[in-house]
Design an enzyme around this catalytic site. Structure first.
Site, PDB file in Angstrom:
ATOM      1  N   GLU A 141      -2.674   0.361  -2.853  1.00  0.00           N
ATOM      2  CA  GLU A 141      -2.800   1.525  -3.737  1.00  0.00           C
ATOM      3  C   GLU A 141      -4.221   1.708  -4.283  1.00  0.00           C
ATOM      4  O   GLU A 141      -4.470   1.599  -5.492  1.00  0.00           O
ATOM      5  CB  GLU A 141      -1.784   1.429  -4.892  1.00  0.00           C
ATOM      6  CG  GLU A 141      -0.362   1.491  -4.403  1.00  0.00           C
ATOM      7  CD  GLU A 141       0.694   1.441  -5.512  1.00  0.00           C
ATOM      8  OE1 GLU A 141       0.332   1.086  -6.636  1.00  0.00           O
ATOM      9  OE2 GLU A 141       1.857   1.745  -5.240  1.00  0.00           O
ATOM     10  N   GLU A 312       6.680   1.832  -0.056  1.00  0.00           N
ATOM     11  CA  GLU A 312       7.445   1.365  -1.205  1.00  0.00           C
ATOM     12  C   GLU A 312       8.369   2.507  -1.618  1.00  0.00           C
ATOM     13  O   GLU A 312       7.912   3.551  -2.047  1.00  0.00           O
ATOM     14  CB  GLU A 312       6.515   0.996  -2.380  1.00  0.00           C
ATOM     15  CG  GLU A 312       5.497  -0.075  -2.028  1.00  0.00           C
ATOM     16  CD  GLU A 312       4.580  -0.462  -3.204  1.00  0.00           C
ATOM     17  OE1 GLU A 312       4.820   0.004  -4.328  1.00  0.00           O
ATOM     18  OE2 GLU A 312       3.622  -1.229  -2.967  1.00  0.00           O
TER      19      GLU A 312
HETATM   20 ZN   LIG Z   1       3.050  -0.279  -6.046  1.00  0.00          ZN
END
Ligand SMILES: [Zn+2]
Ligand SMILES: [Zn+2]
Ligand SMILES: [Zn+2]
EC number: 3.2.1.23
Lengths: 646, 646, 646
Positions: A141, A312
């Site tokens: 991320e 995710e």
């Molecule tokens: Zn994450």
């Protein structure tokens, strides 16, 4: 294909075998590991401990799971930070952002690049050809927690170098930034300062350059990791898990070095942080808004040049929003099928088991905290997996007939120079997307400058700088184009174009914008004519040679048309957006299917998926061959049918 | 007994005699002095000037006033700060908090402990056996202005030492904090950093330990002052003046070294800063809410193990709230009698005379600014003093039949990990207290783990960690227990219990909580069954083997009962709170007397006090022997009657 | 006379001639230049480049334009900042405010004074006798961006020196500040710290002194520039362009060294930042509120001791407010004529041409961005210029019959010690001004202590410290005085007066204020009697010997009268303000003309100007000799007529 995020280092080795077996049992085929494990892989400098990871991978691969290995660069360990504290980022207020969580590095640190390459290389060397490894994830991320931009000495040095390369001489720099304004001229590149902690606004050209520099750093850093991995791990794909609605760097550029894009899908969390109204947030609290996940699926499919996955996937409550709902029963299944409908190649849930400790202890997983026992979300996964298997291989994703142009720097431009406190490009883009999908249309996103030929309708909700490629692609486009406000209003140096906005699109639109009004809440400029409604937030005062489809009370054009090019000269309220979209869709001769607020459909080849986010059942609009679900789609359920030829 | 806070150092010596005489005239018997006077007691290092204080005490004691002497450690003087700047605290953003107001020291500084002991010892030696001195106050309002936690190098050093003692080895530390998460492991205690200025959330276990460490420091520091005073001042009691609704450290622990607890009661100020609704704040602006002062009286009676006093009683407008009302006529008298009803051994007004300058110049006192002339509040004191005298000695305070368990670390837990932006433990506890008192019930607070035998009903509104003592006391309890949400959800290491929440209370409640939903404003989960209403803010998804008294629409339990143990699995809205309390009170067979919003009663032995905070008179509910007031209690007035045998 | 702000250094030299000619064409006679051009005038230390400026001035003067030359001290260039970084200001949180915008200097730096004098001297020497130069502007917008107060080491040193001069001894200092409170005493001036970054509020007397010190620095710095200019530039006037509604320093004092005051008028921008209600902001978004510009015209006429001009007049949208409206057609003309009606000697528009780059690229000008083409605002200027010429010389401005006392330190006092979060002196003053003008009255502002004889009614909305001069002028005043709340409540040392507020005005008003209540939103204290309405925000509890015209429910006086002195003891709501003003106006026998919300009139000698800010036409109230406009004044238009003798 379904996957899961797993942290073998969090659980006693004795539990791995059972975890792997249970993953397989519920239909999971992929497992992502390793992305935060640096302190276990290298507990002290050059003292690598691969043993545990070797064994974990043996167990996982042995159970038939395909491994996605993460590079652990989001979490440099304490010994490394102590050795080279200059890798730490600095916030915009000048404070060092310390050790103790994650992402505590600046992309500007040369030392960091070396250390980062070292650990990636070590990992890639060891596992690059591991038979269980099918893919790699770089870092984690990028940009999360405001880490795209850092404001320390390392950053200043790197920025000066970047400026030297870009401008060659301070004369060029001073000219590009118009530094004579307020006597900001510099005599050498070493006189340049970062555009923070100034007495009042810093130079917007400088800020835009600093943001570009930072965005390029992310892409280069990602490419550097990819280059190392590729050298050592032939035949494996490489991805990075991007975030939803995140715009701090140019994701198209950052994904250029990736084989496939990935993103992390937390629909209920995003609902709380995206600028929805409070009424929307309350209404959709336990399902999320029906366009939140799809918007990002479609966007990341573009970022991945046609290929994306969900790395995710939320499978229960998250822990990081101001309020964290438990998704209503059915939503985990719905989100999973929805990802597939939009073309996801993998849906990987976060995470296998809820942790009982540390920062994410209240983030749900497929198993209850610390236990070998499925959570409610885990049970939904176990239920949807065989349904997915039963679907067999899904047909390829075809291009939609509508595309939206998504441009990252336009977001930076609005942040640097808001003019209206509520001009948020992402919100405008989202409202276009929502309105199109409410008409039953599939939507692609495209990178500015990419060819538009495949589409009947191209929407440019807002695009600060129209570069030569974008100009050319629009000029060459034979379909219907819908251009929005704040488009073509800056050149590469962040200057207003010589011919005034929309700059390069002057001829195409027939318009010249001489003034901009921003409209405070409560203030609207009504529009009448072929379209009705009102401008809110933003209005452009334009001279036009085009056909005027809607006018303001003072006679100024609100929506114009010249050939196939519509130009909306304001932020539209709901009515005007509907009217404008009606014009464009009609002109593009697109078939529409009006959907209720809580239903969306999505095509994948000949298959049509319907998703019901609401509390009312929804009858299918046509008699197709039902593949999954019922003709009356139950609340929070899904139907799939095969379309009959149109 | 009535007292007053007096600052002889603020007024010319020639005025002391008259001040003392006038105190006595209006019925004041106690005077607190000295707590901010360091710069006058020791104008330069080791150059003590006790002369003025000797004389002041002579005047005061000579007038028959009993002296409470404060240690001046809340205000280290400039010469000391310049000599040892490392005593200064550091805020959470890393900035030194400088000289120029008060509380500018960190509890972590060893140097500060030495200097502090030095001045306390000097004072205790000189005045410990002074015949006028009846008691001591340590320091002033520990923790005020956010001074419990400090974030500097001194604090880091002391925290590392504390961790060394607690965990012995970094393996134990890493395990307790689960530092492997995000590679946060440390190789030595010197690698530990403070949990601030991290890129995103710091480890909650680390934050909880840091808070515990800080709380223990306060208690130890207070005990150290007490130890010195006790050595030199036999027969005098020692107290500290705590603050209302303040939870930054464990007040039970901090008061362990005290003979009696004291607190500073500013009802209208607290109204503005406690999370009341705006409507409540406006309604009660000029009287305060009728449970604000009583709540703290009852709490500090528990903190003082049965003994408490009010060291600073508001007697007019305060100066520190966003808005500062003048209390309505009658309120100073009402608050005074109310404190006595709840068992206060002394009510000491703040302050004798309003200052004309400095930080508190707009804080009222018993005399007008700078003048020898009673303020409106001073006149009320002069009126209530003979009324109190006429009451004679009041009967001892007996235990109530209802108790609320108050736990300080639960507040830290919610601050560290909110999950819902509006989950504020103190607010929940207050709403229970209010609802119980609206039924005419007296309420005690108890420290977790204390025996519960005396009570018919024990309410645990929320209790993050249920330790062994608390578990045992509940298990042994024969009465009715009402357990609330977020109870038993963490162990000592801040981990979710192995058996999931409520952890140690699993058997007692019959419940296992598998998920938590937090509910944004506007989102409620309705409850039906024997109780009705809705969950707001927080809801637990539980499996239960208990009797379900209220269910959510999805079938999940909202309120369960197993034997005498009720378990409320959510933050209740007003209706559900009323229904739940009704269940508990009925089960405990408690007699109830429904009171209007503006009236409260309180028993002290056979006496019943009624307090009317409203604008309407209130007729007494029974024909008792009236001791004070009328059968129709006037607005903002008080009645006392002797109960006839029940 | 009309002028324009021009930046020759922003445009290629080849364009200057045409720019100058076009200025003259549209009726512009004055041009302001130079105020940000330091980096071009002195590109490196002592290496002056006057060539370009010589040529620019030759072109401008050659075209017949009168030049106002600005000193470029608001923008010290990078080489200078690098040479002496201690000129940089420090913010209240202790962070250096860096290079990269403007106003990056602290008034406390001795080095800065030298450098500043050097550049001013160089400029004054070279152009002081230039035939084109008619006036000078010092620096630019003192205090803008929060630069009045700076909090660094230079500031601390200068403040200590100021205190030494003011107090002579620390005994005097400690006494004035009552430093014994909280042991804040200092033993030497070098122990004094700045009143920031303290644990809780710093001493208000210290803060007031620091603010006074800072305000005096601004005045002294301005005077120092003026002194240099005067030496070298005989016969030219000197001014500074102040800002609207700005109170961080004492503008009367700062203008003492100026020949004429100037201010920068941005009506729509001020609307967004002044504390108007949201409803007002929306209603007036595209015209501004009809008292915004006039208020400042009248105020700066007082600041300039009867002489003022508008140095920067908004002529289109600004770029710095949260929302930035395009003014409705007619407003640029209206604002221009309005300035003249209030006595402006010059209206100079900002700016000649909109920049295409840098911080103000979205700030409109008289020409479109980068182009030689009038903007809509530019066209209005071209239209109004001949109208103004046709008016000929306007009659002199006569004193109004009503005056409002404006005191700068009262604003600092309220900021230092709010007591009510919404007590904003400027808002109270503005509401008085608005209410008076809604009655058709002209209003003058006066400096405290100036003679009041010229007026029938003097309003003192609020005045923290009533000094001897003010006391004397009020005592000597034979007209009607209307005194407001929070008046006479502090002495020079920021102490409450010995005789309580209103201190020196006790006899004049007949009142003694013993308590202050601040009233939260929603809480009002109704007033009945000869006046009705309610107190909001602030109420004083007073003892009175005066006639009570309005009482609170508890009997306390709300509005009193003693002879010609009215005393309003609260912040009035709308009704009470109207009632109080009615009393005062009647007592002063002032003729009133009730105007609608959107219309204002203003007299200049025998001429009456009417300004219609609304959407409805307004019929003139009397049959005068119309000089401009129609008897029915159109929306956003103006009428001027000659009054017939009253
Ligand atoms: Zn994450
Ligand atoms: Zn206090
Ligand atoms: Zn300006």
């Amino acid at each position: 294909m379904l996957g899961v995020c797993y942290y073998p280092e969090h659980w006693h080795e004795s539990r791995w075998q059972r975890d792997a077996a249970r993953m397989r049992e519920i239909g999971i085929t992929h497992v992502r590991i390793g992305e935060f494990a640096w302190s276990r892989i290298e507990p002290a400098r050059d003292s690598f401990d691969f043993g545990w990871l070797d064994r974990a991978m043996e167990v996982l691969a042995g159970a038939g799971l395909k491994i996605i290995l993460g590079t652990p660069t989001a979490t440099p360990p304490k010994w490394l930070v102590d050795e080279c504290p200059d890798i730490l980022p600095v916030d915009v207020e000048g404070r060092v952002r310390g050790f103790g969580s994650r992402r505590h590095y600046t992309f500007s640190s040369e030392r960091w690049w070396k250390e980062s390459a070292r650990i990636v290389e070590a990992l890639a060397r060891r596992y690059g050809r591991h038979p269980g490894v099918v893919g790699w994830q770089t870092d984690n991320e990028f940009g999360c927690h405001g880490t795209t931009l850092s404001w320390g000495p390392e950053d200043l040095g790197a920025f000066r170098d970047w400026l030297r390369r870009r401008y060659q001489s301070t004369d060029q720099l001073n000219a590009a930034w118009n530094s004579v304004f307020w006597s900001m001229e510099v005599g050498s590149f070493d006189e340049v300062t970062l555009p923070n902690l100034t007495v009042t606004d810093a130079n917007p050209s400088a800020r835009m350059d600093f943001w570009r520099f930072a965005s390029e750093q992310v892409a280069a850093y990602n490419a550097a990791q990819a280059e190392i991995i590729r050298r050592h791990s032939p035949g494996r794909w490489i991805t990075h898990n991007f975030m939803g609605f995140f715009t701090d760097f140019d994701h198209f550029a950052a994904a250029d070095s990736m084989d496939i894009a990935a993103w992390d899908s937390y629909p209920t969390g995003f609902l709380e942080v995206f600028p929805f109204s409070e009424a929307e947030r309350t209404r959709w609290a336990e399902t999320s808004h029906p366009d939140v996940a799809p918007f990002n699926h479609d966007l990341y499919r573009a970022v991945g040049r046609g290929r994306f996955c969900v790395m995710e996937q939320q499978a229960g409550p998250v822990n990081w929003a101001p309020w964290n709902a438990v998704p209503k029963p059915g939503m985990v299944r719905l989100w999973t099928l929805e990802a597939l409908a939009h073309g996801a190649e993998l849906v990987s849930y976060f995470r296998w088991r809820q942790a009982t400790t540390a920062q994410e202890q209240m983030h749900s997983g497929l198993n209850l905290p610390g236990l070998d026992e499925l959570s409610p979300g885990g049970k939904e996964v176990a239920a949807v997996a065989p349904e997915i298997a039963a679907l067999g291989e899904l047909p390829p994703v075809e291009p939609a007939r509508v595309a939206i142009v998504m441009d990252y720097p336009s977001h930076w431009a609005a942040a640097i120079q808001p003019l209206a406190a509520d001009f948020r490009p992402m919100e405008l883009i989202f409202r276009w997307y929502e309105a199109l999908r409410r008409r039953g249309l599939d939507v692609d996103f495209i990178r500015p400058g990419n060819a538009l030929d495949a589409y009947d309708l191209v929407v440019v909700p807002t695009l600060s700088e129209v570069d030569a490629a974008m100009e050319a692609s629009l000029a060459a486009f034979g379909g219907v184009a819908q251009i929005g406000p704040r488009t073509g209003c800056r050149d590469r140096a962040f200057a207003i174009p010589d011919n005034l906005p929309p700059g390069p699109l002057a001829d195409l639109t027939g318009n010249r914008i001489i003034q901009v009004a921003t409209l405070r809440p409560g203030l609207g400029h009504p529009v009448t004519g072929d379209v009705t409604g009102a401008a809110v937030r933003w209005r452009e005062h334009a001279e036009t040679t085009a056909t005027v489809l809607g006018r303001f009370a003072d006679g100024g054009p609100a929506l114009t048309r010249k050939g196939g090019v519509f130009h909306l000269l304001c932020w539209p309220d709901g009515d005007l957006l509907e009217a404008a979209i009606g014009q464009a869709v009609t002109a593009a001769r697109l078939p529409v299917l009006a959907l209720p607020e809580h239903v969306r459909i999505r095509r994948r080849g000949p298959l049509i998926f319907a998703f019901n986010y609401g509390d009312e059942p929804w009858p299918l609009p046509e008699a197709g061959d039902l593949i999954l679900g019922d003709p009356l789609v139950a609340p929070r359920s899904v139907a799939i049918w095969r379309s009959r030829p149109r």
